[in-house]
Scaffold this motif. Structure first.
Motif, PDB file in Angstrom:
ATOM      1  N   MET A  38       0.870  -1.192   0.221  1.00 10.66           N
ATOM      2  CA  MET A  38      -0.104   0.169  -0.039  1.00 10.66           C
ATOM      3  C   MET A  38       0.887   1.166   0.038  1.00 10.66           C
ATOM      4  O   MET A  38       0.538   2.166  -0.547  1.00 10.66           O
ATOM      5  N   ALA A  39       2.085   1.269   0.813  1.00 13.17           N
ATOM      6  CA  ALA A  39       2.837   2.292   0.795  1.00 13.17           C
ATOM      7  C   ALA A  39       3.443   2.503  -0.565  1.00 13.17           C
ATOM      8  O   ALA A  39       3.546   3.702  -0.903  1.00 13.17           O
ATOM      9  N   ASN A  42       0.825   4.279  -2.889  1.00 17.62           N
ATOM     10  CA  ASN A  42       0.647   5.482  -2.524  1.00 17.62           C
ATOM     11  C   ASN A  42       1.645   6.406  -3.080  1.00 17.62           C
ATOM     12  O   ASN A  42       1.109   7.572  -3.687  1.00 17.62           O
ATOM     13  N   GLY A  46      -0.748   7.413  -5.833  1.00 21.09           N
ATOM     14  CA  GLY A  46      -1.456   8.492  -5.128  1.00 21.09           C
ATOM     15  C   GLY A  46      -2.772   8.194  -4.227  1.00 21.09           C
ATOM     16  O   GLY A  46      -3.536   8.602  -3.665  1.00 21.09           O
ATOM     17  N   VAL A  47      -2.549   6.552  -4.120  1.00 23.92           N
ATOM     18  CA  VAL A  47      -3.730   5.954  -3.301  1.00 23.92           C
ATOM     19  C   VAL A  47      -3.478   6.218  -1.918  1.00 23.92           C
ATOM     20  O   VAL A  47      -2.305   6.000  -1.212  1.00 23.92           O
ATOM     21  N   PRO A  48      -4.458   6.829  -1.059  1.00 20.82           N
ATOM     22  CA  PRO A  48      -4.033   7.040   0.150  1.00 20.82           C
ATOM     23  C   PRO A  48      -3.308   5.773   1.094  1.00 20.82           C
ATOM     24  O   PRO A  48      -4.116   4.852   0.831  1.00 20.82           O
ATOM     25  N   ALA A  49      -2.500   6.150   2.084  1.00 19.23           N
ATOM     26  CA  ALA A  49      -1.784   4.900   2.433  1.00 19.23           C
ATOM     27  C   ALA A  49      -2.811   4.093   3.415  1.00 19.23           C
ATOM     28  O   ALA A  49      -2.409   3.029   3.941  1.00 19.23           O
ATOM     29  N   THR A  50      -3.757   4.803   3.968  1.00 17.25           N
ATOM     30  CA  THR A  50      -4.786   4.033   4.803  1.00 17.25           C
ATOM     31  C   THR A  50      -6.057   3.293   4.037  1.00 17.25           C
ATOM     32  O   THR A  50      -6.984   2.970   4.832  1.00 17.25           O
ATOM     33  N   THR A  51      -5.862   3.252   2.719  1.00 23.74           N
ATOM     34  CA  THR A  51      -6.642   2.456   1.993  1.00 23.74           C
ATOM     35  C   THR A  51      -6.669   1.110   2.333  1.00 23.74           C
ATOM     36  O   THR A  51      -5.555   0.465   2.287  1.00 23.74           O
TER      37      THR A  51
END
Length: 121
Positions: A38-39, A42, A46-51
């Motif tokens: 996920m990082a 991101n 640009g996917v939020p790291a909390t997704t």
């Protein structure tokens, strides 16, 4: 002690239920791998790291995935499945072709037996 991660899906005449069981060590290892994926998503997209990794949102380009291309989403989904498959998780689902208590990513192996969705890419 084992932790259970359960998910279900219901689409009319198609019903699916899956579970992954893991001890604390396997859970931490897999969580670290998924967090690293996920990082990188991101940084790359640009996917939020909390997704969260939700296959439906990823495959259909919804929510945080709407600006990520189909090939990138499919590639990332495969990396998630590979991380699960390569982890020390356990499943207990003889109905899905697994042996009770079989370790080494067998829960993901059940997923891997399903045909890969075609995204038209």
């Amino acid at each position: 002690m084992l932790l259970a991660f359960v998910d279900e899906s219901d689409h009319g005449d198609f019903h699916c239920f899956g579970a992954v069981l893991a001890d604390e060590s396997a859970t931490k290892g897999l969580t670290d791998q998924l967090n690293a994926l996920m990082a990188q998503a991101n940084v790359d997209y640009g996917v939020p790291a909390t997704t969260d990794f939700h296959a439906h949102s990823m495959f259909h380009g919804k929510e945080a995935w709407e600006t990520v291309g189909r090939r990138a989403r499919a590639n990332l989904h495969e990396k998630v499945v590979d991380a699960i498959y390569g982890s020390a998780v356990t499943h207990n689902s003889p109905a899905l072709g697994g042996a009770e208590g079989h370790a080494g990513g067998s829960a993901a192996a059940c997923v891997a037996k399903l045909p890969r969705p075609h995204l038209g890419v």
